[in-house]
Design a protein around this motif. Structure first.
Motif, PDB file in Angstrom:
ATOM      1  N   ALA A  38      -9.929  -2.370   8.578  1.00  8.76           N
ATOM      2  CA  ALA A  38     -10.804  -3.224   9.388  1.00  8.76           C
ATOM      3  C   ALA A  38     -11.847  -2.357  10.074  1.00  8.76           C
ATOM      4  O   ALA A  38     -11.598  -1.191  10.389  1.00  8.76           O
ATOM      5  CB  ALA A  38      -9.997  -3.999  10.423  1.00  8.76           C
ATOM      6  N   THR A  76      -5.840  -0.956  -2.140  1.00 11.73           N
ATOM      7  CA  THR A  76      -4.818  -0.135  -2.789  1.00 11.73           C
ATOM      8  C   THR A  76      -5.401   1.243  -3.086  1.00 11.73           C
ATOM      9  O   THR A  76      -6.463   1.347  -3.693  1.00 11.73           O
ATOM     10  CB  THR A  76      -4.352  -0.786  -4.110  1.00 11.73           C
ATOM     11  N   GLU A 108      -1.164   5.269  10.167  1.00 11.20           N
ATOM     12  CA  GLU A 108      -2.353   4.613  10.719  1.00 11.20           C
ATOM     13  C   GLU A 108      -3.375   5.687  11.038  1.00 11.20           C
ATOM     14  O   GLU A 108      -3.059   6.681  11.677  1.00 11.20           O
ATOM     15  CB  GLU A 108      -2.032   3.806  11.975  1.00 11.20           C
ATOM     16  N   VAL A 138      -0.538   0.510  -0.512  1.00 11.46           N
ATOM     17  CA  VAL A 138      -1.404  -0.568  -0.045  1.00 11.46           C
ATOM     18  C   VAL A 138      -1.679  -0.361   1.440  1.00 11.46           C
ATOM     19  O   VAL A 138      -0.748  -0.162   2.232  1.00 11.46           O
ATOM     20  CB  VAL A 138      -0.750  -1.943  -0.286  1.00 11.46           C
ATOM     21  N   TYR A 139      -2.950  -0.405   1.794  1.00 12.28           N
ATOM     22  CA  TYR A 139      -3.385  -0.231   3.183  1.00 12.28           C
ATOM     23  C   TYR A 139      -4.203  -1.445   3.598  1.00 12.28           C
ATOM     24  O   TYR A 139      -4.776  -2.142   2.767  1.00 12.28           O
ATOM     25  CB  TYR A 139      -4.244   1.034   3.332  1.00 12.28           C
ATOM     26  N   ARG A 140      -4.288  -1.649   4.907  1.00 19.77           N
ATOM     27  CA  ARG A 140      -5.141  -2.700   5.472  1.00 19.77           C
ATOM     28  C   ARG A 140      -6.242  -2.007   6.254  1.00 19.77           C
ATOM     29  O   ARG A 140      -5.963  -1.110   7.047  1.00 19.77           O
ATOM     30  CB  ARG A 140      -4.311  -3.630   6.334  1.00 19.77           C
ATOM     31  N   ASP A 171       0.650  -0.654   4.715  1.00 23.07           N
ATOM     32  CA  ASP A 171       1.436  -1.872   4.584  1.00 23.07           C
ATOM     33  C   ASP A 171       2.846  -1.570   5.084  1.00 23.07           C
ATOM     34  O   ASP A 171       3.514  -0.675   4.551  1.00 23.07           O
ATOM     35  CB  ASP A 171       1.453  -2.294   3.116  1.00 23.07           C
ATOM     36  N   ARG A 186      -4.477   1.002   8.160  1.00 22.95           N
ATOM     37  CA  ARG A 186      -3.034   0.880   8.432  1.00 22.95           C
ATOM     38  C   ARG A 186      -2.272   0.691   7.140  1.00 22.95           C
ATOM     39  O   ARG A 186      -2.665  -0.109   6.294  1.00 22.95           O
ATOM     40  CB  ARG A 186      -2.757  -0.331   9.314  1.00 22.95           C
ATOM     41  N   ASN A 202     -10.615 -10.147   9.619  1.00 23.06           N
ATOM     42  CA  ASN A 202      -9.231  -9.766   9.312  1.00 23.06           C
ATOM     43  C   ASN A 202      -9.217  -8.451   8.558  1.00 23.06           C
ATOM     44  O   ASN A 202     -10.185  -8.072   7.931  1.00 23.06           O
ATOM     45  CB  ASN A 202      -8.562 -10.845   8.472  1.00 23.06           C
ATOM     46  N   PHE A 203      -8.068  -7.817   8.610  1.00 19.91           N
ATOM     47  CA  PHE A 203      -7.895  -6.595   7.836  1.00 19.91           C
ATOM     48  C   PHE A 203      -7.993  -6.931   6.357  1.00 19.91           C
ATOM     49  O   PHE A 203      -7.402  -7.915   5.895  1.00 19.91           O
ATOM     50  CB  PHE A 203      -6.520  -5.969   8.125  1.00 19.91           C
ATOM     51  N   GLU A 204      -8.732  -6.124   5.609  1.00 15.33           N
ATOM     52  CA  GLU A 204      -8.844  -6.276   4.168  1.00 15.33           C
ATOM     53  C   GLU A 204      -7.806  -5.379   3.513  1.00 15.33           C
ATOM     54  O   GLU A 204      -7.593  -4.245   3.940  1.00 15.33           O
ATOM     55  CB  GLU A 204     -10.234  -5.845   3.682  1.00 15.33           C
ATOM     56  N   GLU A 205      -7.154  -5.862   2.455  1.00 13.55           N
ATOM     57  CA  GLU A 205      -6.144  -5.085   1.751  1.00 13.55           C
ATOM     58  C   GLU A 205      -6.801  -4.212   0.704  1.00 13.55           C
ATOM     59  O   GLU A 205      -7.646  -4.666  -0.058  1.00 13.55           O
ATOM     60  CB  GLU A 205      -5.139  -6.038   1.098  1.00 13.55           C
TER      61      GLU A 205
END
Length: 186
Positions: free
Chosen positions: A170, A185, A145, A166-168, A135, A133, A180-183
């Motif tokens: 999981a 780049t 997404e 930047v994306y999240r 940011d 996903r 949790n979603f990991e950040e």
């Protein structure tokens, strides 16, 4: 009797400061990442080069327009660039006392791939869903997404065509607790 320098602003023998000038103008648009219409490339850089030397550099305004003035007659290369976009260039010949207009330039977004491997503690990582996903605070990629499934037996995945940002990320699998979603780049 001394020789008098030429004063005709169109004469190439006239000193540079007295020659008729060339003006370059144009517009830069950018294609957004994802859906949507082209928009002005606000703040794009237009650098004008003569040979290997940059002679003038300007930024585009709120409409993506630019004007580069005070050039002398000759052949130039206009390099157009903006962060997160693929730069381009145009060759033009400026004639003394004239305005040269370059057709509208469209910058395309840079794209990259996100790849990785998901490993389960008790078995290979194939068949796991990976959610990527954007940011929501990054307006150039907001709303992006992508969901992919890892390949058995290694648990590898690849998401091509992502714009920089930047994306999240999981990983989700039945019977497993999702962290949790990991950040990340890109």
């Amino acid at each position: 009797c001394s020789e008098v320098s030429p004063t005709n602003p169109f004469d190439p023998k006239t000193p540079l400061a007295s020659r008729a000038k060339v003006t370059l103008k144009g517009q830069v648009m950018r294609r957004p990442c994802g859906e949507g219409s082209m928009v002005p490339a606000v703040g794009a850089t237009v650098a004008v080069q003569a040979g290997d030397m940059t002679v003038k550099s300007v930024e585009t305004d709120e409409n993506g327009d630019y004007v580069v003035g005070e050039l002398v007659q000759g052949e130039y290369l206009a390099r157009i660039s903006q962060e997160r976009y693929i730069g381009t260039s145009r060759i033009f010949v400026g004639k003394a006392g004239q305005v040269t207009t370059i057709d509208t330039v469209t910058l395309e977004p840079q794209r990259s791939a996100l790849a990785g491997t998901v490993v389960r503690e008790d078995q290979p990582g194939g068949g796991i869903t990976v959610i990527v996903r954007a940011d929501p605070g990054d307006l150039t990629i907001a709303g992006t997404e992508v969901t992919v499934v890892t390949s058995p037996p290694e648990g590898t995945f690849r998401v091509p065509g992502l714009c920089p940002g930047v994306y999240r990320v999981a990983a989700v699998a039945d019977g497993y607790r999702t962290h949790n979603f990991e950040e990340v780049t890109v």
